[in-house]
Design an enzyme around this catalytic site. Sequence first.
Site, PDB file in Angstrom:
ATOM      1  CG  ASN A  87      -3.723   4.223   0.732  1.00 39.44           C
ATOM      2  OD1 ASN A  87      -4.651   4.197   1.704  1.00 39.44           O
ATOM      3  ND2 ASN A  87      -3.417   2.969   0.481  1.00 39.44           N
TER       4      ASN A  87
ATOM      5  CD  GLU B  61      -4.477   2.859  -5.992  1.00 39.61           C
ATOM      6  OE1 GLU B  61      -4.420   3.849  -6.331  1.00 39.61           O
ATOM      7  OE2 GLU B  61      -4.421   2.047  -4.933  1.00 39.61           O
TER       8      GLU B  61
ATOM      9  CB  SER C 218      -0.858  -0.035   1.322  1.00 39.88           C
ATOM     10  OG  SER C 218      -1.533  -1.160   1.362  1.00 39.88           O
TER      11      SER C 218
ATOM     12  CG  HIS D 148      -2.943  -1.381  -3.380  1.00 44.86           C
ATOM     13  ND1 HIS D 148      -3.569   0.194  -3.336  1.00 44.86           N
ATOM     14  CD2 HIS D 148      -2.805  -1.721  -2.469  1.00 44.86           C
ATOM     15  CE1 HIS D 148      -3.882   0.017  -1.937  1.00 44.86           C
ATOM     16  NE2 HIS D 148      -3.414  -0.670  -1.464  1.00 44.86           N
TER      17      HIS D 148
HETATM   18  N1  LIG Z   1      -5.051  -4.483   5.268  1.00 45.06           N
HETATM   19  C1  LIG Z   1      -5.275  -3.734   4.162  1.00 45.06           C
HETATM   20  O1  LIG Z   1      -6.368  -2.854   4.577  1.00 45.06           O
HETATM   21  C2  LIG Z   1      -4.633  -3.666   3.017  1.00 45.06           C
HETATM   22  C3  LIG Z   1      -5.158  -3.106   2.035  1.00 45.06           C
HETATM   23  C4  LIG Z   1      -4.419  -3.106   0.684  1.00 45.06           C
HETATM   24  C5  LIG Z   1      -3.043  -3.762   0.736  1.00 45.06           C
HETATM   25  N2  LIG Z   1      -2.617  -4.157   1.914  1.00 45.06           N
HETATM   26  C6  LIG Z   1      -1.113  -4.766   1.859  1.00 45.06           C
HETATM   27  O2  LIG Z   1      -1.169  -6.115   2.037  1.00 45.06           O
HETATM   28  C7  LIG Z   1      -0.198  -6.633   2.456  1.00 45.06           C
HETATM   29  C8  LIG Z   1      -0.507  -7.408   3.688  1.00 45.06           C
HETATM   30  O3  LIG Z   1      -1.271  -6.872   4.695  1.00 45.06           O
HETATM   31  P1  LIG Z   1      -2.234  -7.329   5.727  1.00 45.06           P
HETATM   32  O4  LIG Z   1      -3.029  -6.460   6.510  1.00 45.06           O
HETATM   33  O5  LIG Z   1      -3.101  -8.541   5.100  1.00 45.06           O
HETATM   34  O6  LIG Z   1      -1.190  -7.935   6.749  1.00 45.06           O
HETATM   35  P2  LIG Z   1      -1.088  -9.199   7.615  1.00 45.06           P
HETATM   36  O7  LIG Z   1      -0.257  -8.674   8.763  1.00 45.06           O
HETATM   37  O8  LIG Z   1      -2.571  -9.419   8.192  1.00 45.06           O
HETATM   38  O9  LIG Z   1      -0.897 -10.714   7.265  1.00 45.06           O
HETATM   39  C9  LIG Z   1       0.603 -10.601   6.664  1.00 45.06           C
HETATM   40  C10 LIG Z   1       0.685 -12.375   6.512  1.00 45.06           C
HETATM   41  O10 LIG Z   1       1.757 -12.553   6.063  1.00 45.06           O
HETATM   42  C11 LIG Z   1       2.526 -13.565   6.356  1.00 45.06           C
HETATM   43  N3  LIG Z   1       3.839 -13.597   6.344  1.00 45.06           N
HETATM   44  C12 LIG Z   1       4.941 -12.377   6.708  1.00 45.06           C
HETATM   45  N4  LIG Z   1       6.118 -12.647   6.221  1.00 45.06           N
HETATM   46  C13 LIG Z   1       5.798 -13.750   5.475  1.00 45.06           C
HETATM   47  C14 LIG Z   1       7.247 -14.420   4.666  1.00 45.06           C
HETATM   48  N5  LIG Z   1       8.234 -13.984   4.416  1.00 45.06           N
HETATM   49  N6  LIG Z   1       6.561 -15.514   3.980  1.00 45.06           N
HETATM   50  C15 LIG Z   1       5.249 -16.007   4.186  1.00 45.06           C
HETATM   51  N7  LIG Z   1       4.276 -15.403   4.744  1.00 45.06           N
HETATM   52  C16 LIG Z   1       4.494 -14.184   5.355  1.00 45.06           C
HETATM   53  C17 LIG Z   1       2.107 -13.532   8.047  1.00 45.06           C
HETATM   54  O11 LIG Z   1       2.325 -14.719   8.428  1.00 45.06           O
HETATM   55  C18 LIG Z   1       0.764 -12.971   7.638  1.00 45.06           C
HETATM   56  O12 LIG Z   1      -0.153 -14.143   7.653  1.00 45.06           O
HETATM   57  C19 LIG Z   1       0.656  -5.190   3.003  1.00 45.06           C
HETATM   58  O13 LIG Z   1       1.712  -5.220   2.323  1.00 45.06           O
HETATM   59  C20 LIG Z   1      -0.467  -4.218   3.143  1.00 45.06           C
HETATM   60  O14 LIG Z   1       0.232  -2.971   2.858  1.00 45.06           O
HETATM   61  C21 LIG Z   1      -3.318  -4.224   3.354  1.00 45.06           C
END
Ligand SMILES: NC(=O)c1ccc[n+]([C@@H]2O[C@H](COP(=O)([O-])OP(=O)(O)OC[C@H]3O[C@@H](n4cnc5c(N)ncnc54)[C@H](O)[C@@H]3O)[C@@H](O)[C@H]2O)c1
Lengths: 211, 277
Positions: B177, B139, B106, B127
């Site tokens: 964002n 995106e 993001s 994204h």
């Molecule tokens: N939450 C939102 O609103 C949102 C929206 C759009 C984009 N994003 C993006 O999505 C991504 C994840 O966000 P999230 O909120 O789902 O995070 P989260 O912390 O809920 O989930 C991340 C997951 O990744 C796993 N993980 C971490 N490192 C790892 C690795 N090296 N190998 C394998 N698995 C691994 C973790 O175990 C976890 O299950 C981020 O880049 C975030 O910016 C989030």
Amino acid sequence: MRYTFVKSKPSRSFPEDDAFFCAQSEPDTAEIVIFSGARFKPDHAKAAILIELLNECLGEHIDDQESTSINVLGFARYRNGHDKPSNLVELVRHANTSEKAVAAAREMFAAAGFEVVVCSDQAGRIIDRLVIPKYNAALRFLDEGLASQADMDLTCKLGLGYPDGPIERVVRGGLANHYHASKALFEAYGTSAFAPPRRASVAYRRDKTRG
Amino acid sequence: MGAGIALVAARAGFATVCFDRSGDGLEKAARQSAGFLDKSVARGKLDSAKRDQVLTSMSQTTRIEDLADCDLVIEAVFEDLAAKRELLGRLDAVCAEDTIFASNTSTLSITEIASGSKRPERAVGMHFCLPAQLMKLIEMSPGILTSDDTFKTAWQWTEACGQTPVKTQDKPGFILNALLVPFNNDAIRAVEAGVAEPADIDRAIKAGLGYKMGPLELIDLIGLDTQVRLCEAFYPITLDPRAATPPLLRRMVAAGLLGRKSGRGFFTYEGNSMFGA
Ligand SMILES: NC(=O)c1ccc[n+]([C@@H]2O[C@H](COP(=O)([O-])OP(=O)(O)OC[C@H]3O[C@@H](n4cnc5c(N)ncnc54)[C@H](O)[C@@H]3O)[C@@H](O)[C@H]2O)c1
């Protein structure tokens, strides 16, 4: 709540054919007087005196320290440039506005079906203060090639559920109008977020050059 | 987030491998995905045969080697540049030369994430919006070295999934964002400056602009702590004063007012009810 208008020019909030304008009472029976463009006259006997605001603050019309100001409020019905006025009325109270006057003004607009919000006497009230920096950023992003206009507008509609995108909205409302609103806030706050963006400035100057 | 993206892919008929380092996380995500599909069937939006098909096209693994046959890997790991770069480096060793690496970041730069791989021309920004399985927008951002072919293939893949891609440059926050985070901060600053009560600010924005949700209710939903993290990600790279953490936000987080999840933010919550709005 009976009200009457004192107008010296067409009101931006309530054009001549507007139902709220048409439903006004005779001046002697009115409990609220609404000044639109016309010079404001204090009247203690009224429940509230309202002054229609454009980009200016209420303080430009009254001195909030004077006892005659106690029943005076500012207001604006939010309108995006040339778009039709929205259903929102921003009521502006100053430091010494009485609760009674606020309640009377609120009741009058609410009874006519408007959504009423109350804010303090700060430049841009609520909406302009919040959206102008966002629209300015969107116009700047467009200049910088972040994305196309269509993609920026679509992103806001699909990603944020907005009914229209920021650029289409500003363009529809008139870039020159946006220039004036933005300039007024830039003068008030002096922060770059309010500086009129290039697209709005050139639209304003183009209109002037073309007459 | 990753689970929602996996649903988008599987629903479009793509064999989808869900990889997470945490087995528990994978199990939980699989249960949630099955629950989502069951609900879709109950609401008449999906037939049960299609649900079964989606579920069978999804598999779960904690072994990165199981991604060897993937044509496209979409990463959604923690929002941490080092973690994402390291993951791409590991994927280099596992995946075929022409596998595309997409990042759901993001706030981070696609070019910087891509630099973790020896084939940055195969990396692209993709994204999704939360919840990915419901939101159509994606995106799409090319990094400096992303090849046209990679971008085109990834774009076509999103369309094949029934999503709506938009193209943005690789800039902080892309479109969504970049517009939203400072706007939400401005709403917090308006509260702090005594412009109006939170409820009036939200009502003004909804009635005046037709937004479904006011900015302060949205921040309560996102989480005030998450908003701080977003500010901390954006401000140092943009130096945009609007992106800096508003002092009131910091104070509220310190006081434990995190929004919906803590029961109180700009508004107060009890179960599904919201007070003060
Ligand atoms: N939450 C939102 O609103 C949102 C929206 C759009 C984009 N994003 C993006 O999505 C991504 C994840 O966000 P999230 O909120 O789902 O995070 P989260 O912390 O809920 O989930 C991340 C997951 O990744 C796993 N993980 C971490 N490192 C790892 C690795 N090296 N190998 C394998 N698995 C691994 C973790 O175990 C976890 O299950 C981020 O880049 C975030 O910016 C989030």
